[in-house]
Design a protein around this motif. Sequence first.
Motif, PDB file in Angstrom:
ATOM      1  N   LEU A 167       0.888  -1.215   0.025  1.00 18.24           N
ATOM      2  CA  LEU A 167      -0.038  -0.006   0.148  1.00 18.24           C
ATOM      3  C   LEU A 167       0.812   1.132  -0.044  1.00 18.24           C
ATOM      4  CD1 LEU A 167      -2.623   1.399   0.242  1.00 18.24           C
ATOM      5  CD2 LEU A 167      -2.817   0.854   2.547  1.00 18.24           C
ATOM      6  N   LEU A 168       1.904   1.334   0.907  1.00 16.69           N
ATOM      7  CA  LEU A 168       2.763   2.424   0.857  1.00 16.69           C
ATOM      8  C   LEU A 168       3.596   2.510  -0.384  1.00 16.69           C
ATOM      9  CD1 LEU A 168       3.491   4.717   2.544  1.00 16.69           C
ATOM     10  CD2 LEU A 168       5.316   3.422   3.809  1.00 16.69           C
ATOM     11  N   PHE A 169       3.948   1.486  -1.027  1.00 16.08           N
ATOM     12  CA  PHE A 169       4.953   1.451  -2.222  1.00 16.08           C
ATOM     13  C   PHE A 169       3.773   2.313  -3.335  1.00 16.08           C
ATOM     14  CE2 PHE A 169       5.237  -0.736  -6.297  1.00 16.08           C
ATOM     15  CZ  PHE A 169       6.480  -0.462  -6.653  1.00 16.08           C
ATOM     16  N   GLN A 170       2.564   1.671  -3.232  1.00 15.06           N
ATOM     17  CA  GLN A 170       1.770   2.423  -4.492  1.00 15.06           C
ATOM     18  C   GLN A 170       1.598   3.851  -4.421  1.00 15.06           C
ATOM     19  OE1 GLN A 170       0.673   1.064  -7.068  1.00 15.06           O
ATOM     20  NE2 GLN A 170       1.318  -1.233  -6.649  1.00 15.06           N
ATOM     21  N   LEU A 171       1.524   4.233  -3.190  1.00 15.43           N
ATOM     22  CA  LEU A 171       1.056   5.674  -2.842  1.00 15.43           C
ATOM     23  C   LEU A 171       2.646   6.482  -2.965  1.00 15.43           C
ATOM     24  CD1 LEU A 171      -1.060   5.257   0.362  1.00 15.43           C
ATOM     25  CD2 LEU A 171      -1.564   6.142  -1.669  1.00 15.43           C
ATOM     26  N   ALA A 172       3.656   6.112  -2.470  1.00 12.23           N
ATOM     27  CA  ALA A 172       4.853   6.742  -2.616  1.00 12.23           C
ATOM     28  C   ALA A 172       5.254   6.890  -4.107  1.00 12.23           C
ATOM     29  CB  ALA A 172       5.849   5.729  -2.036  1.00 12.23           C
ATOM     30  N   ARG A 173       4.992   5.808  -5.044  1.00  8.36           N
ATOM     31  CA  ARG A 173       4.990   6.201  -6.294  1.00  8.36           C
ATOM     32  C   ARG A 173       4.485   7.248  -7.051  1.00  8.36           C
ATOM     33  NH1 ARG A 173       4.447   1.132 -10.292  1.00  8.36           N
ATOM     34  NH2 ARG A 173       2.386   1.341  -9.300  1.00  8.36           N
ATOM     35  N   PRO A 178      -3.666  11.779  -5.471  1.00  8.36           N
ATOM     36  CA  PRO A 178      -4.647  10.949  -5.183  1.00  8.36           C
ATOM     37  C   PRO A 178      -4.608   9.610  -5.784  1.00  8.36           C
ATOM     38  CG  PRO A 178      -5.290  13.376  -5.029  1.00  8.36           C
ATOM     39  CD  PRO A 178      -4.015  13.236  -5.714  1.00  8.36           C
ATOM     40  N   VAL A 179      -4.711   8.648  -5.133  1.00 11.31           N
ATOM     41  CA  VAL A 179      -4.878   7.360  -5.633  1.00 11.31           C
ATOM     42  C   VAL A 179      -6.081   6.587  -5.361  1.00 11.31           C
ATOM     43  CG1 VAL A 179      -3.706   5.292  -6.210  1.00 11.31           C
ATOM     44  CG2 VAL A 179      -2.229   7.039  -5.665  1.00 11.31           C
ATOM     45  N   SER A 180      -6.906   6.117  -6.307  1.00 15.21           N
ATOM     46  CA  SER A 180      -8.269   5.555  -5.947  1.00 15.21           C
ATOM     47  C   SER A 180      -7.769   4.259  -5.228  1.00 15.21           C
ATOM     48  CB  SER A 180      -8.952   5.279  -7.439  1.00 15.21           C
ATOM     49  OG  SER A 180      -8.459   4.361  -8.068  1.00 15.21           O
ATOM     50  N   ARG A 181      -9.032   3.865  -4.470  1.00 12.07           N
ATOM     51  CA  ARG A 181      -9.055   2.638  -3.694  1.00 12.07           C
ATOM     52  C   ARG A 181      -8.999   1.614  -4.906  1.00 12.07           C
ATOM     53  NH1 ARG A 181     -11.975   5.821  -0.742  1.00 12.07           N
ATOM     54  NH2 ARG A 181     -11.941   5.676   1.416  1.00 12.07           N
ATOM     55  N   GLY A 223     -14.140  10.995  -2.298  1.00 13.40           N
ATOM     56  CA  GLY A 223     -14.262  10.895  -3.735  1.00 13.40           C
ATOM     57  C   GLY A 223     -13.283  10.253  -4.541  1.00 13.40           C
ATOM     58  N   ARG A 224     -11.826  10.385  -4.123  1.00 19.53           N
ATOM     59  CA  ARG A 224     -10.958   9.945  -5.006  1.00 19.53           C
ATOM     60  C   ARG A 224      -9.944   8.809  -4.648  1.00 19.53           C
ATOM     61  NH1 ARG A 224      -8.054  15.528  -7.134  1.00 19.53           N
ATOM     62  NH2 ARG A 224      -7.487  13.676  -8.652  1.00 19.53           N
ATOM     63  N   GLY A 225      -9.899   8.486  -3.179  1.00 20.11           N
ATOM     64  CA  GLY A 225      -9.232   7.657  -2.668  1.00 20.11           C
ATOM     65  C   GLY A 225      -8.154   8.192  -1.476  1.00 20.11           C
ATOM     66  N   TYR A 226      -6.782   7.892  -1.750  1.00 17.32           N
ATOM     67  CA  TYR A 226      -5.908   8.324  -0.587  1.00 17.32           C
ATOM     68  C   TYR A 226      -4.610   8.763  -1.263  1.00 17.32           C
ATOM     69  CZ  TYR A 226      -8.346   5.339   2.776  1.00 17.32           C
ATOM     70  OH  TYR A 226      -9.469   4.519   3.342  1.00 17.32           O
ATOM     71  N   VAL A 227      -3.988   9.752  -0.525  1.00 15.82           N
ATOM     72  CA  VAL A 227      -2.967  10.501  -0.968  1.00 15.82           C
ATOM     73  C   VAL A 227      -1.544  10.485   0.277  1.00 15.82           C
ATOM     74  CG1 VAL A 227      -3.576  12.698  -0.438  1.00 15.82           C
ATOM     75  CG2 VAL A 227      -1.809  12.578  -2.083  1.00 15.82           C
ATOM     76  N   LEU A 228      -0.554  10.309  -0.055  1.00 14.06           N
ATOM     77  CA  LEU A 228       0.778  10.364   0.654  1.00 14.06           C
ATOM     78  C   LEU A 228       1.476  11.719   0.223  1.00 14.06           C
ATOM     79  CD1 LEU A 228       3.016   9.363   2.516  1.00 14.06           C
ATOM     80  CD2 LEU A 228       4.165   8.583   0.688  1.00 14.06           C
ATOM     81  N   GLN A 229       1.281  12.644   1.417  1.00 17.64           N
ATOM     82  CA  GLN A 229       1.816  14.028   1.343  1.00 17.64           C
ATOM     83  C   GLN A 229       3.207  13.851   1.726  1.00 17.64           C
ATOM     84  OE1 GLN A 229       0.487  16.024   0.068  1.00 17.64           O
ATOM     85  NE2 GLN A 229      -1.791  15.987  -0.042  1.00 17.64           N
TER      86      GLN A 229
END
Length: 231
Positions: A167-173, A178-181, A223-229
């Motif tokens: 999960l962190l890999f997908q967000l870090a890339r 924002p990345v959808s579920r 409405g869009r998912g999650y984001v790593l800031q």
Amino acid sequence: MSEAQPHILVVDDDKRLRDLLGRYLTEQGYRVTTAVDAADARAKMAGITFDLLVLDVMMPGESGVDLARSLRESSLVPILLLTAMGEATDRIAGLETGVDDYLVKGSFEPRELVLRISAILKRAQARSERQTSVGAVKFGAFVFEIERRRLFKSGEPVHLTEAESELLFQLARRAGEPVSREDLSPQGEEGGESRQIDVQMTRLRRKVEDDPRFPRFLQTVRGRGYVLQPD
């Protein structure tokens, strides 16, 4: 004293030297905690993240060399060994554990200790900056190595489950985006897999957020998912 000042753990069974080093390093602007032996040091490291350790080699119970060797299996914290032994074989044995430097008691001025500590901390900072600039994302005290999928907090490794790492890999890339579920789901499907992402996110936030209820780094975008800031 400022929280930004490096925090040093001095570990020595000699109370006189321990107190002397503690006072001198404090006068030089460092935050200092002391420990009487390896067990005491481990107990204090369990609750505090230190920027550097000064370890006496000859201590009752677990020696400084053994403690350093054990720490190097899971930690990159800078270590300076301090010992009464000056033979080359003793210095080599210490350095082979992966410590950063080695000083012999009785043959150095306190100012030399400060200079060596300063040099070690500068190298550690440079290493951290290189790590952050090449294939890694930094957020707060954390650095996530994207390709190796490893998370560190102030240089200390943070255990992630396989699902949390993915999960962190997908967000870090796609940090800052924002990345959808659905995109985060291994199956790329809605429904059960997406709900599982929410569960994993809750667990991951517990490891990286001061207050998981109000996340600073792993944010929800409605409405869009999650984001790593990142920083």
